[in-house]
Design a protein around this motif. Structure first.
Motif, PDB file in Angstrom:
ATOM      1  N   VAL A   1       0.876  -1.171   0.000  1.00 59.90           N
ATOM      2  CA  VAL A   1       0.000   0.000   0.000  1.00 59.90           C
ATOM      3  C   VAL A   1       0.906   1.212   0.000  1.00 59.90           C
ATOM      4  CG1 VAL A   1      -1.716   1.322   1.294  1.00 59.90           C
ATOM      5  CG2 VAL A   1      -1.904  -1.169   1.160  1.00 59.90           C
ATOM      6  N   SER A   2       0.808   2.013  -1.035  1.00 61.73           N
ATOM      7  CA  SER A   2       1.719   3.144  -1.215  1.00 61.73           C
ATOM      8  C   SER A   2       1.766   4.022   0.029  1.00 61.73           C
ATOM      9  CB  SER A   2       1.282   3.980  -2.413  1.00 61.73           C
ATOM     10  OG  SER A   2       2.077   5.142  -2.529  1.00 61.73           O
ATOM     11  N   ALA A   3       2.966   4.350   0.469  1.00 66.77           N
ATOM     12  CA  ALA A   3       3.134   5.105   1.713  1.00 66.77           C
ATOM     13  C   ALA A   3       2.562   6.511   1.636  1.00 66.77           C
ATOM     14  CB  ALA A   3       4.619   5.168   2.081  1.00 66.77           C
ATOM     15  N   ASN A   4       2.503   7.091   0.442  1.00 67.23           N
ATOM     16  CA  ASN A   4       2.075   8.482   0.347  1.00 67.23           C
ATOM     17  C   ASN A   4       1.097   8.761  -0.791  1.00 67.23           C
ATOM     18  OD1 ASN A   4       3.937   8.072  -1.673  1.00 67.23           O
ATOM     19  ND2 ASN A   4       5.518   9.363  -0.739  1.00 67.23           N
ATOM     20  N   LYS A   5       0.451   7.708  -1.316  1.00 65.24           N
ATOM     21  CA  LYS A   5      -0.561   7.879  -2.347  1.00 65.24           C
ATOM     22  C   LYS A   5      -1.743   6.965  -2.023  1.00 65.24           C
ATOM     23  CE  LYS A   5       2.925   8.887  -5.889  1.00 65.24           C
ATOM     24  NZ  LYS A   5       3.554   8.437  -7.165  1.00 65.24           N
TER      25      LYS A   5
ATOM     26  N   GLN B   1      -7.240   4.625 -12.879  1.00 59.10           N
ATOM     27  CA  GLN B   1      -6.992   4.887 -14.304  1.00 59.10           C
ATOM     28  C   GLN B   1      -5.712   5.685 -14.499  1.00 59.10           C
ATOM     29  OE1 GLN B   1     -10.840   6.714 -15.296  1.00 59.10           O
ATOM     30  NE2 GLN B   1     -11.138   5.134 -16.832  1.00 59.10           N
ATOM     31  N   GLN B   2      -5.486   6.650 -13.614  1.00 60.42           N
ATOM     32  CA  GLN B   2      -4.296   7.484 -13.720  1.00 60.42           C
ATOM     33  C   GLN B   2      -3.043   6.778 -13.212  1.00 60.42           C
ATOM     34  OE1 GLN B   2      -5.341  11.016 -11.544  1.00 60.42           O
ATOM     35  NE2 GLN B   2      -6.662  11.826 -13.176  1.00 60.42           N
ATOM     36  N   THR B   3      -3.223   5.782 -12.342  1.00 64.27           N
ATOM     37  CA  THR B   3      -2.077   5.140 -11.696  1.00 64.27           C
ATOM     38  C   THR B   3      -1.590   3.900 -12.432  1.00 64.27           C
ATOM     39  OG1 THR B   3      -2.887   5.934  -9.554  1.00 64.27           O
ATOM     40  CG2 THR B   3      -1.220   4.200  -9.518  1.00 64.27           C
ATOM     41  N   VAL B   4      -2.498   3.116 -13.009  1.00 68.22           N
ATOM     42  CA  VAL B   4      -2.109   1.824 -13.561  1.00 68.22           C
ATOM     43  C   VAL B   4      -1.078   1.917 -14.685  1.00 68.22           C
ATOM     44  CG1 VAL B   4      -3.931   1.550 -15.316  1.00 68.22           C
ATOM     45  CG2 VAL B   4      -3.066  -0.461 -14.072  1.00 68.22           C
ATOM     46  N   PRO B   5      -1.024   3.002 -15.477  1.00 70.27           N
ATOM     47  CA  PRO B   5       0.032   3.061 -16.498  1.00 70.27           C
ATOM     48  C   PRO B   5       1.446   3.157 -15.925  1.00 70.27           C
ATOM     49  CG  PRO B   5      -1.758   4.560 -17.049  1.00 70.27           C
ATOM     50  CD  PRO B   5      -1.978   4.116 -15.643  1.00 70.27           C
ATOM     51  N   LYS B   6       1.551   3.510 -14.638  1.00 73.16           N
ATOM     52  CA  LYS B   6       2.871   3.651 -14.031  1.00 73.16           C
ATOM     53  C   LYS B   6       3.473   2.278 -13.758  1.00 73.16           C
ATOM     54  CE  LYS B   6       1.541   8.056 -11.956  1.00 73.16           C
ATOM     55  NZ  LYS B   6       1.361   8.841 -10.706  1.00 73.16           N
ATOM     56  N   SER B   7       4.732   2.282 -13.370  1.00 72.41           N
ATOM     57  CA  SER B   7       5.461   1.035 -13.148  1.00 72.41           C
ATOM     58  C   SER B   7       5.418   0.630 -11.676  1.00 72.41           C
ATOM     59  CB  SER B   7       6.914   1.203 -13.593  1.00 72.41           C
ATOM     60  OG  SER B   7       7.747   0.228 -13.029  1.00 72.41           O
ATOM     61  N   PHE B   8       5.144  -0.636 -11.427  1.00 78.86           N
ATOM     62  CA  PHE B   8       5.183  -1.175 -10.069  1.00 78.86           C
ATOM     63  C   PHE B   8       6.528  -0.882  -9.419  1.00 78.86           C
ATOM     64  CE2 PHE B   8       6.245  -4.422  -6.982  1.00 78.86           C
ATOM     65  CZ  PHE B   8       5.072  -4.660  -6.277  1.00 78.86           C
ATOM     66  N   ASP B   9       7.610  -1.165 -10.114  1.00 78.63           N
ATOM     67  CA  ASP B   9       8.942  -1.008  -9.528  1.00 78.63           C
ATOM     68  C   ASP B   9       9.265   0.450  -9.240  1.00 78.63           C
ATOM     69  OD1 ASP B   9       9.344  -3.728  -9.579  1.00 78.63           O
ATOM     70  OD2 ASP B   9      10.407  -3.713 -11.500  1.00 78.63           O
ATOM     71  N   THR B  10       8.871   1.346 -10.139  1.00 76.30           N
ATOM     72  CA  THR B  10       9.121   2.773  -9.921  1.00 76.30           C
ATOM     73  C   THR B  10       8.347   3.277  -8.704  1.00 76.30           C
ATOM     74  OG1 THR B  10       9.501   3.141 -12.272  1.00 76.30           O
ATOM     75  CG2 THR B  10       8.967   5.070 -10.940  1.00 76.30           C
ATOM     76  N   GLU B  11       7.071   2.884  -8.611  1.00 77.19           N
ATOM     77  CA  GLU B  11       6.260   3.306  -7.475  1.00 77.19           C
ATOM     78  C   GLU B  11       6.750   2.664  -6.180  1.00 77.19           C
ATOM     79  OE1 GLU B  11       3.523   5.686  -7.662  1.00 77.19           O
ATOM     80  OE2 GLU B  11       4.867   5.944  -9.382  1.00 77.19           O
TER      81      GLU B  11
END
Length: 761
Positions: free
Chosen positions: A155-159, A265-275
C-alpha cells in the motif's frame, strides 16, 4: 575476541541509523486463514490485510473514513443532560439513565466504522503457499506458491493506492471484488464486542461492474454517504500482471474527493517497480528517525513491528488511529466496539510511543483531528454540560460526535484533560512555539475554563466534581458514580490546571498563569490507603483485578507523582504497583500489561517492566503481532480468552520499551533508567526527549560507553550522568556546565552535537 565483536557491533549500530533488519520481519510458510492473523499493510488512510479464505487469496480492503455517521438513535433527548444524570444519581434512580443514555450504543448498529470490501483471486490450482514474507524496511509483502507463482504487494506510503504484481502466472488472471454483505439475515446479538451483522445497517446492496481489466464497486450508505472501490491491472508479459486498487469516499456536505476509478486509471500506467522505489523512500526516512537494539529478541522484534504498524496507520492528513485503524474486521460483522474512537484509553495509548520515538510529524494527525472537531466538541459541551469551555465525548464518531454507551466514561467530564496531555507532550517534545500559542495553550485553556465552570468547592474548600467516575470501575452501575473525586478525575483535572498555568507562563500571560495555579491549589491530595496505595476514590480501595489502571493516572501517564520526587512518592508508586500485582491479572487485557510496564519503568524496575512486556508479546498478540486483548495461551495470565483486535496495547508496548531506555518527564534526561541487570549490551539512536533533544547511547559489558545529544532548538536541559568519569569527545554548539551532584547542565544551539564517552576496560 567475543568482547571485541560485541563492542564493534554496538559501535556499528550506534554510529549509523539502524538499517531495518530482516530479523524483525514476518515470515510464514503459509497464509493466515483468518483476517486477524493476516499480513497488514497501510498508509493511514488505506489499509489491506492479506490472507487466504478457502481456496482464494484475499485482500481485505479498508479506508479510515468509511463511516456510517447516523446520529445515535434515541440518545439526543431532553434527558441528555449532565445535570439530569446528577439528579438521578442523587435520587438513587439510575435505571432510566441506563435505558436512555447507555442503551442505544448496545442496541443500535450505528453510528459505526464499516469495512470496505475485499479483492479475491482463486489460487486453487497453484498448489499450496510455500512462503509469506512481510519486509518491514519497505512494507512489502511477498507470497510464493508451489507452482512458482509469486506475488508482491504494498500500500503506497504516500498515495491513495495499493499495488500488486504477479509473476510466473499460469492461466487467466481473474480477480473478483467481494462486497460486504449488507443484505441478508439480521442477527441481533446485542454484544458490542462480537459486533453485529452488517445487514442491520439497512443498506441496499452495492453494485459491482466489470469493464475489461477493471472492476468497480459502488456502495450507497446512510444519508448520501457513498464509497467506491476500483481495481485495474495490465499485462506486462505472458506471465506477469501489475495492478492497482483504491477506495474513495464521498460525504454529501464535504468537498468531493477524486473517485477511486479515476485514481486507478491514472495510476495503472505507471510502473510497479518505480512506485515501489518512491514508497520505499518514505519508509527509509521513517526508519531513519530512531532505532534500538536490546538483548531480548522477542521484545526487540515486537518493538519494530509496533513501529511498523504506527508507520502504517498514522499520517498528518488522515484520521487518527481508531480501535482497529485501517484494518477493520473482515468477518461479515460490524467491528468490535463499532471500530470507533475511544478516548478513555484507546486513542491516547496509541500515540504514547510517537514522542520519544521521534515521530512527532505523524502524531500531528491526532492533534489535527481534535482541532478539526473543536466546534463539534463545543456544541456537545454546551448541550450536555450546559457549560462554556471544552469537553470531548469519551466515545465518538469520525467527526467527534458523541455515541453514548456507559456514560460514566462515554460522557466523562475529564476526557478533554487526557487529550490535553497529548497537546502538552507535542509542545514539550517539539518546543514549537507556534504550536504552543495556536494549539496547545488554547486547548488547555478551554478545558480549564470548562472544568472551573462545572466544579464546586466542598465544605473544606476543596474543588470537586458533583459526581465522579473511574474507568471502568463498577461498569455502568449507579455505584460507578462517586460523590467525591476519584483519583482518575482528580489527576486529570490537576494535570489540566498545572499545565495550563505552565503554558500561560511560557507565553507571558501572567494573570492567566496565576489564575490557573490558584485553581490547581484548590484540589485535594490523592486518596490513599493506610498503606500508602492509590485508591479508586476516597471510599473505594483498589480491591479487584481490573483492566484499566485509572486510579494510577497520576503516576503514569501524567507524571504528577514522580519517582524523582523522593521517598514519599516512591513509596506510593511501589505500594500501588505492588497492590496491582498482588491482586493479580484475572481481568486484565493485553494493554494492561503494556501499561504496567510503563509504570514499572517509571519506578526504575527494569526486570518487572521487561517481564510484563514479554507477557504481552508472548500471550496477547496474534501471529501477525495484532493485540487480541485476551490471553491466547490460556495460561492464567488473564481470564479473558477472547480475541477482539484493538491497537492501543501494541503501541503502549512500544512506549514501555522506550520508557525503559530513556526518560525526560521529570525535568532532566536519564539514560537507560530501567533496564534489567542482565541486559549487558544494548543501544538506541535518536530517541527524542522533552526540550527537543535527540539522544543516542550504547552500553557495552554492563557499562554505558557513549552518549550523544543533539539539540534541535535553542534550549537548556540537565543530563543525569550515566557514568562516573567521562570525556567530551566532541562538542559543537553546546555549553556544558556542572550541575548538582551527578548532573550536567547542557545549553544547546539548534543543530548542536555533544558526544560524551567513558573508558570500557
Amino acid at each position: 575476541m567475543k568482547r571485541i565483536i560485541v563492542v564493534a557491533t554496538l559501535i556499528l549500530l550506534y554510529n549509523t541509523v539502524f538499517a531495518q533488519s530482516d530479523r524483525h520481519d514476518l515470515h510464514f510458510d503459509k497464509l493466515a486463514t483468518q483476517w486477524d492473523e493476516a499480513v497488514p499493510l497501510g498508509n493511514g488512510i488505506l489499509g489491506a490485510l492479506v490472507w487466504q479464505k478457502a481456496d482464494h487469496l484475499r485482500f481485505s480492503l479498508d479506508r479510515a473514513d468509511l463511516w456510517d455517521m447516523r446520529p445515535m438513535k434515541g440518545l439526543h433527548r431532553k434527558e441528555f443532560s449532565y445535570q439530569w444524570v446528577i439528579d438521578q444519581v442523587n435520587k438513587k434512580d439510575y435505571k432510566p439513565v441506563q435505558q436512555l443514555l447507555d442503551g442505544p450504543y448496545d442496541h443500535e448498529p450505528a453510528p459505526s466504522k464499516i469495512p470496505g470490501g475485499a479483492l479475491e483471486l482463486n489460487t486453487k490450482d497453484w498448489g499450496g503457499v510455500t512462503s509469506v514474507h512481510l519486509s518491514l524496511k519497505n512494507a512489502l509483502c511477498k507470497v510464493t506458491w508451489a507452482n512458482g507463482t509469486r506475488m508482491e504487494t504494498f500500500v503506497s506510503a504516500n498515495k491513495p493506492v495499493g499495488w500488486f504484481k504477479f509473476q510466473n502466472l499460469q492461466g487467466e488472471f481473474d480477480p473478483q471484488l467481494i462486497a460486504p454483505k449488507y443484505q441478508g439475515q439480521v442477527k441481533i446479538s446485542g454484544d458490542p464486542v462480537g459486533g453485529d451483522d452488517l445487514s442491520r445497517l439497512g443498506y441496499k446492496q452495492g453494485t459491482i461492474k466489470r469493464n475489461g481489466n477493471r472492476v468497480t464497486y459502488h456502495q450507497e450508505g446512510w444519508n448520501g454517504f457513498s464509497y467506491d472501490i476500483a481495481v485495474e491491472w495490465k499485462k506486462i508479459d505472458n506471465t506477469t500482471i501489475e495492478g492497482v486498487w483504491s477506495i474513495s469516499s464521498q460525504y454529501p456536505e464535504q468537498k468531493p474527493v477524486k473517485n477511486a476509478i479515476e485514481i486507478v486509471q491514472q495510476t495503472v500506467p505507471k510502473s510497479f517497480d518505480t512506485e515501489l522505489n518512491t514508497h520505499t523512500s518514505w519508509w527509509k526516512d521513517f526508519w531513519g528517525k530512531s532505532a534500538l537494539h536490546v538483548p531480548d529478541s522477542l521484545l526487540e522484534k515486537q518493538w519494530y513491528l509496533e513501529q511498523y504498524k504506527f508507520g502504517s496507520l498514522a499520517r498528518q492528513d488522515a484520521p487518527p488511529i481508531s480501535l482497529q485503524g485501517v484494518w477493520t474486521a473482515d468477518n461479515g460483522r460490524l467491528p468490535p466496539w463499532k471500530g470507533d474512537f475511544h478516548h478513555d484509553l484507546n486513542t491516547q495509548l496509541s500515540y504514547w510511543p510517537a514522542y520519544s520515538s521521534n515521530h512527532l510529524d505523524l502524531a500531528m494527525g491526532y492533534i489535527n483531528h481534535l482541532e478539526q472537531n473543536k466546534a463539534n466538541y463545543k456544541r456537545y459541551t454546551k448541550l450536555y454540560f450546559n457549560s462554556e469551555g471544552l469537553a470531548v465525548p469519551g466515545v465518538t464518531t469520525l467527526d467527534g460526535t458523541e455515541m453514548g454507551g456507559w456514560i460514566q466514561y462515554a460522557l466523562s467530564p475529564t476526557v478533554s484533560s487526557w487529550l490535553g496531555q497529548h497537546y502538552y507532550l507535542q509542545w514539550r517534545y517539539s518546543m514549537d512555539r507556534e504550536f504552543l500559542k495556536n494549539k496547545a495553550y488554547p486547548w488547555l485553556k478551554q478545558t480549564a475554563v470548562f472544568l472551573e465552570n462545572i466544579t464546586l468547592k466542598d465544605d473544606k474548600g476543596h474543588r470537586k466534581l458533583k459526581i465522579s467516575s473511574s474507568p471502568e470501575i463498577n461498569d455502568n452501575d449507579i455505584t460507578a458514580w462517586f460523590l467525591q473525586n476519584t483519583n482518575y478525575d482528580l489527576a486529570l483535572m490537576k494535570s489540566t490546571f498545572k499545565t495550563a498555568s505552565e503554558l500561560a507562563g511560557e507565553l507571558g500571560l501572567k494573570k492567566e498563569a496565576a489564575h490557573w495555579a490558584k485553581i490547581f491549589a484548590e484540589f485535594d491530595d490523592y486518596a490513599l490507603t493506610a498503606k500508602g496505595e492509590l485508591m479508586f476514590s476516597p471510599t473505594m480501595a483498589y480491591n479487584q483485578s481490573h483492566r484499566h489502571f485509572s486510579h494510577m493516572m497520576a503516576i503514569h501517564p501524567l507524571g504528577l507523582i514522580k519517582w524523582e520526587d523522593g521517598p514519599r512518592a516512591q513509596s506510593i508508586i511501589k505500594n500501588s504497583i505492588g497492590l496491582l500485582d498482588s491482586i493479580g491479572p484475572d481481568y486484565w487485557c493485553g494493554y494492561s500489561y503494556a501499561w504496567l510496564a510503563n509504570m514499572k519503568a517509571r519506578a526504575k524496575d527494569g526486570n518487572g517492566a521487561a517481564k510484563d512486556l514479554q507477557i504481552f508479546a508472548r500471550a496477547f498478540c496474534s501471529i501477525n503481532s495484532f493485540h487480541l486483548n485476551g490471553d491466547q495461551t490460556k495460561s492464567g495470565l488473564s481470564k479473558f480468552h477472547y480475541r477482539p483486535f484493538t491497537l492501543e496495547g501494541n503501541f503502549a508496548f512500544a512506549a514501555g520499551l522506550q520508557e525503559m531506555l530513556l526518560q525526560s518527564y521529570a525535568g532532566f534526561i536519564e539514560i537507560m533508567p530501567a533496564v534489567p541487570e542482565g541486559w549487558q549490551n544494548l543501544s538506541f539512536e535518536n530517541l527524542r526527549t522533552e526540550g527537543a533533544f535527540l539522544v543516542s547511547a550504547n552500553k557495552v559489558d554492563g557499562k554505558i560507553a557513549e552518549v550523544k545529544v543533539i539539540s534541535e532548538k535553542r534550549n537548556t536541559t540537565s543530563l543525569k550522568l550515566p557514568f562516573k568519569t567521562y570525556t567530551i569527545a566532541s562538542n559543537k554548539g553546546f555549553i556544558v556546565k556542572n550541575g548538582p551532584d551527578g548532573f550536567l547542565k547542557l545549553t544547546g544551539e539548534p543543530g548542536g552535537i555533544l558526544i560524551l564517552k567513558t573508558k570500557i576496560k
